[in-house]
Scaffold this motif. Structure first.
Motif, PDB file in Angstrom:
ATOM      1  N   MET A 127       0.942  -1.037   0.153  1.00  0.00           N
ATOM      2  CA  MET A 127      -0.112   0.043   0.141  1.00  0.00           C
ATOM      3  C   MET A 127       0.970   1.127   0.070  1.00  0.00           C
ATOM      4  O   MET A 127       1.805   1.393   0.915  1.00  0.00           O
ATOM      5  N   ALA A 128       0.638   2.099  -0.961  1.00  0.00           N
ATOM      6  CA  ALA A 128       1.519   3.321  -0.853  1.00  0.00           C
ATOM      7  C   ALA A 128       0.826   4.375  -0.212  1.00  0.00           C
ATOM      8  O   ALA A 128       1.527   4.945   0.670  1.00  0.00           O
ATOM      9  N   PHE A 129      -0.478   4.571   0.252  1.00  0.00           N
ATOM     10  CA  PHE A 129      -1.137   5.519   0.926  1.00  0.00           C
ATOM     11  C   PHE A 129      -2.008   4.951   1.806  1.00  0.00           C
ATOM     12  O   PHE A 129      -2.804   4.018   1.640  1.00  0.00           O
ATOM     13  N   VAL A 130      -2.225   5.455   3.177  1.00  0.00           N
ATOM     14  CA  VAL A 130      -3.019   4.851   4.099  1.00  0.00           C
ATOM     15  C   VAL A 130      -3.905   5.807   4.669  1.00  0.00           C
ATOM     16  O   VAL A 130      -3.450   7.047   5.039  1.00  0.00           O
ATOM     17  N   ILE A 131      -5.163   5.580   5.089  1.00  0.00           N
ATOM     18  CA  ILE A 131      -6.007   6.580   5.595  1.00  0.00           C
ATOM     19  C   ILE A 131      -6.156   6.022   7.124  1.00  0.00           C
ATOM     20  O   ILE A 131      -6.483   4.860   7.408  1.00  0.00           O
TER      21      ILE A 131
END
Length: 82
Positions: A4-8
């Motif tokens: 995963m590149a971006f995580v919320i």
């Protein structure tokens, strides 16, 4: 599931501002019960969501603190249960 590149993270919980979904060019962000989640298999690592988030909930995976790394697994679980 890919890396995963971006995580919320936690700032989205309860807030659920949808600005990130509006700017995502590949529609990889879905709404969960308490927050939004990024699908690592669809994300193209463009970063548009990170800059659009009004509550600062989105981080590049490498920039996550140890405490926030739980949100990687939370997103994986969300997409496995769809």
């Amino acid at each position: 599931m890919s890396v995963m590149a971006f995580v919320i993270t936690e700032a989205c919980i309860g807030e659920k501002a949808s600005d990130c979904t509006e700017v995502c060019p590949v529609d990889c962000i879905k709404e969960g019960e308490d927050q939004y989640f990024i699908d690592a298999d669809t994300c193209i690592d463009c970063g548009a969501c990170e800059t659009a988030c009004p509550v600062g909930a989105i981080y590049y995976e490498d920039d996550l603190t140890e405490e926030r790394k739980v949100f990687i697994e939370k997103a994986k679980q969300f997409y496995q249960n769809l």
